[in-house]
Write an enzyme that holds these catalytic residues in place. Sequence first.
Site, short mmCIF file in Angstrom:
data_model
loop_
_atom_site.label_atom_id
_atom_site.label_comp_id
_atom_site.label_asym_id
_atom_site.label_seq_id
_atom_site.Cartn_x
_atom_site.Cartn_y
_atom_site.Cartn_z
N TYR A 176 0.84 1.83 -2.02
CA TYR A 176 -0.61 2.01 -2.16
C TYR A 176 -1.34 0.92 -1.38
CZ TYR A 176 -4.93 3.50 -4.47
OH TYR A 176 -6.19 4.00 -4.73
N SER B 205 -9.94 1.11 -1.85
CA SER B 205 -9.61 0.53 -3.14
C SER B 205 -9.62 -0.98 -3.02
CB SER B 205 -8.22 1.00 -3.57
OG SER B 205 -7.76 0.29 -4.71
#
Length: 266
Positions: free
Chosen positions: A148, A135
């Site tokens: 995250y 990501s």
Amino acid sequence: MPRFEIRGARALVTGATGGIGQAIARALAAEGADLVLTGRRLEVLEPLAAELGATAIAADLSDLAEVSRLLAEAGDVDILVANAALPGSGDVLEYSHEQILRSITVNLEAPILMARDSAEAMVARGRGHIVMIGSVSGKIASADAAMYNATKFGLRGFSLGFRQDLARHGVGLSLVEPGFVRDAGMFVESGGTLPKGLRTVTPEAVARKVVRAIRHDSAEVVVAPIELRAGASFGASFPTISATLQKLGGGEKVSKSMVEGQRDKR
């Protein structure tokens, strides 16, 4: 390395019940791959497998025994696409120890173990390719996303290092890092909102980049508009300034808008 031939290759795609995973599965099927699809929701997985002529294996990657079972049932694969992940949004102080460990297991530990064990057979054959779905959050940190960020930063470091180890054996590894994805995926499912003018990409765009990365053994591919790619590069070098700019630009509002929609996925 020479161009990787996808047609006829056996490919395992994790997180195939999600929108991005489904797009990747369809793109690989269109290239002639023999697919093994996995996810937790068999009622979503089986119709996709039937559509693509694939094998469906239900597995919960938060349980490492399930990870081992999945790999055993999938058999030797030529392509691994480690796509499954948990959102990991929200203040870390709101997380229990169990939720923190679950996030680390699904987002980091499971893909590392799957990459290691799949690569063993690939190295023996002198052929194979691994794709880690990272990501942009693995390049730049943001508020309400520490878990995250932690797992995706870790995945980036592992991927780029392990890629060098595998290269000497003729096995490839690519890291594909999407930004905000529209139509399907974590952001859409959260109900989050973006500031006006901030552009997104489609699941199909991510899938196309995955296919290209496999073919050409690309090291790192960021799938995002140019302004987000530039912001991520700047933020990696100047994190304090980046945090201020994110706050001024509404970044914290974006993060907070996602938290409630993702709370039940911790």
